[in-house]
Motif scaffolding. Structure first.
Motif, PDB file in Angstrom:
ATOM      1  N   HIS A   1       0.782  -1.247   0.024  1.00 55.65           N
ATOM      2  CA  HIS A   1       0.025   0.103  -0.030  1.00 55.65           C
ATOM      3  C   HIS A   1       0.806   1.240  -0.021  1.00 55.65           C
ATOM      4  O   HIS A   1       2.092   1.164   0.212  1.00 55.65           O
ATOM      5  N   THR A   2       0.207   2.309  -0.333  1.00 58.37           N
ATOM      6  CA  THR A   2       0.979   3.597  -0.512  1.00 58.37           C
ATOM      7  C   THR A   2       0.741   4.644   0.820  1.00 58.37           C
ATOM      8  O   THR A   2      -0.411   4.717   1.036  1.00 58.37           O
ATOM      9  N   ARG A   3       2.026   5.247   1.166  1.00 58.58           N
ATOM     10  CA  ARG A   3       1.835   6.093   2.169  1.00 58.58           C
ATOM     11  C   ARG A   3       1.422   7.448   1.702  1.00 58.58           C
ATOM     12  O   ARG A   3       1.902   7.890   0.350  1.00 58.58           O
ATOM     13  N   LYS A   4       1.568   8.435   2.570  1.00 61.63           N
ATOM     14  CA  LYS A   4       1.135   9.932   2.123  1.00 61.63           C
ATOM     15  C   LYS A   4       2.499  10.536   1.537  1.00 61.63           C
ATOM     16  O   LYS A   4       2.302  11.147   0.477  1.00 61.63           O
ATOM     17  N   ASP A   5       3.657  10.094   2.046  1.00 63.27           N
ATOM     18  CA  ASP A   5       4.978  10.489   1.509  1.00 63.27           C
ATOM     19  C   ASP A   5       5.404  10.009   0.527  1.00 63.27           C
ATOM     20  O   ASP A   5       6.472   9.831  -0.115  1.00 63.27           O
ATOM     21  N   GLY A   6       4.586   8.887  -0.182  1.00 59.72           N
ATOM     22  CA  GLY A   6       4.853   8.257  -1.495  1.00 59.72           C
ATOM     23  C   GLY A   6       5.578   6.830  -1.113  1.00 59.72           C
ATOM     24  O   GLY A   6       5.738   5.978  -2.035  1.00 59.72           O
TER      25      GLY A   6
ATOM     26  N   PHE B   1       4.364   0.296   2.257  1.00 62.15           N
ATOM     27  CA  PHE B   1       4.438  -0.862   3.169  1.00 62.15           C
ATOM     28  C   PHE B   1       3.742  -1.950   2.808  1.00 62.15           C
ATOM     29  O   PHE B   1       2.777  -1.689   2.074  1.00 62.15           O
ATOM     30  N   PHE B   2       4.255  -3.121   3.361  1.00 60.55           N
ATOM     31  CA  PHE B   2       3.369  -4.248   3.119  1.00 60.55           C
ATOM     32  C   PHE B   2       2.182  -4.602   4.153  1.00 60.55           C
ATOM     33  O   PHE B   2       2.633  -4.571   5.089  1.00 60.55           O
TER      34      PHE B   2
ATOM     35  N   ALA C   1       3.046  -5.034   8.133  1.00 61.37           N
ATOM     36  CA  ALA C   1       3.916  -6.221   8.164  1.00 61.37           C
ATOM     37  C   ALA C   1       5.354  -6.322   7.309  1.00 61.37           C
ATOM     38  O   ALA C   1       5.688  -7.037   6.707  1.00 61.37           O
ATOM     39  N   THR C   2       5.682  -5.003   6.813  1.00 58.61           N
ATOM     40  CA  THR C   2       6.640  -5.029   5.847  1.00 58.61           C
ATOM     41  C   THR C   2       8.078  -5.809   6.287  1.00 58.61           C
ATOM     42  O   THR C   2       8.678  -6.354   5.640  1.00 58.61           O
ATOM     43  N   GLU C   3       8.464  -5.586   7.634  1.00 58.33           N
ATOM     44  CA  GLU C   3       9.723  -6.133   7.917  1.00 58.33           C
ATOM     45  C   GLU C   3       9.459  -7.613   8.056  1.00 58.33           C
ATOM     46  O   GLU C   3      10.407  -8.469   7.426  1.00 58.33           O
ATOM     47  N   ARG C   4       8.643  -8.154   8.451  1.00 59.51           N
ATOM     48  CA  ARG C   4       8.214  -9.738   8.437  1.00 59.51           C
ATOM     49  C   ARG C   4       8.221 -10.088   6.892  1.00 59.51           C
ATOM     50  O   ARG C   4       8.902 -11.045   6.624  1.00 59.51           O
ATOM     51  N   HIS C   5       7.434  -9.276   5.986  1.00 62.88           N
ATOM     52  CA  HIS C   5       7.349  -9.848   4.811  1.00 62.88           C
ATOM     53  C   HIS C   5       8.668  -9.820   4.066  1.00 62.88           C
ATOM     54  O   HIS C   5       9.029 -10.722   3.389  1.00 62.88           O
TER      55      HIS C   5
END
Length: 301
Positions: free
Chosen positions: A89-94, A97-98, A122-126
């Motif tokens: 998905h996309t954050r506000k700053d561009g 993250f998973f 779950a970015t780090e785990r992914h």
């Protein structure tokens, strides 16, 4: 402790809005956001004021929106009651993250009242799982009995697919006069092959010292295409930008004081984060460099 009863809506809403570890959002039946909790603001970076009234598709990546992924997720939740949400998905700053979460259809008296979406970062785990899976796959591949050309092509495909990159090239030194030369490639589709790989392969400049791969070879450091100013754009980067793949990087394959080749990748987006790319390629690059050295040793016997 008694459970929160549905008759206590104010307290229940405070529970949802105050949860910080999980992003929780509610939408109406059309997908417009009606609630955006503290966790959603922390994870996505958008405030509730910015997101209330927006369609939930806004938090998906541009490529997922272009592929109608949000509509598919809503349709699946509407049909089955829920739909898993494990994707970028996309954050506000561009940044990205998973997400690991679920979308649920909310019904009142049998009629669709809206949707809930609950997810965590779950970015780090992914990425850890992705790194491990890639290393295992490459180890199996590099020890297989397939031909060298087939193995290198599949190595480029495995790395590219793992990060969502659209093409990969292996450059290898041929001689002092020639320098680096195009050795192997993988591409995601025929459009990439036609607009990038074929011209790059045929270009008489593909071994030039001005190439991004040659710079990485000489410096023994990974280099990113996005860091180049227009005046110093080498052929591969120029072709990539014209092909809609402006991002990518070149990574030298080193063993001790020798550089055995350079892997160069091309992407639509500036992803993954550079520190993650280097972390992965440090391990994978050593595997590939060891394979190339062993094959060259065997060929000289």
């Amino acid at each position: 402790m008694s459970a929160v009863e549905p008759e206590d809506p104010d307290l229940f809403r405070l529970l949802i809005e105050g949860t910080e570890d999980f992003a929780i959002l509610l939408t109406d039946p059309e997908g417009r956001i009606t609630l955006w909790n503290t966790g959603a603001q922390r994870i996505f970076g958008f405030t509730a004021e910015e997101m209330i009234g927006q369609h939930a598709a806004a938090i998906f990546t541009p490529e997922d929106r272009a592929s109608a992924v949000p509509e598919q997720e809503f349709a699946l939740a509407r049909q089955n009651g829920r739909a898993a949400d494990r994707r970028w998905h996309t954050r506000k700053d561009g940044g990205r993250f998973f997400a690991d979460g679920v979308m649920t259809a909310l019904r009142r008296d049998g009629s669709l009242a809206g949707f809930s979406k609950i997810l965590s970062d779950a970015t780090e785990r992914h990425l850890s799982e992705q790194r491990l899976a890639m290393q295992i796959e490459l180890q199996t591949l590099l020890s297989s009995e397939a031909s060298r050309d087939e193995i290198i092509t599949r190595v480029l495909e495995t790395i590219s697919a793992g990060f969502g990159w659209r093409a990969g090239v292996l450059w290898e030194p041929r001689s002092e006069e020639i320098g680096l030369a195009f050795s192997a490639e993988w591409h995601a589709d025929e459009n990439v092959a036609r607009t990038l790989i074929e011209p790059l392969h045929k270009s008489p400049e593909n071994a030039s010292d001005h190439e991004l791969a040659a710079r990485a070879w000489h410096s023994r450091e990974p280099l990113w295409a996005a860091d180049l100013v227009e005046a110093e754009t080498p052929p591969s980067v120029r072709l990539a930008r014209e092909s809609g793949l402006p991002f990518g990087f070149a990574y030298p394959l080193c063993i001790s004081d020798r550089v055995l080749g350079v892997l160069q990748f091309f992407s639509r987006t500036d992803w993954p984060p550079r520190e993650e790319a280097v972390k992965v390629m440090t391990v994978i690059g050593a595997q590939v460099a060891g394979y190339l050295q062993q094959r060259r040793t065997n060929e000289q016997l």
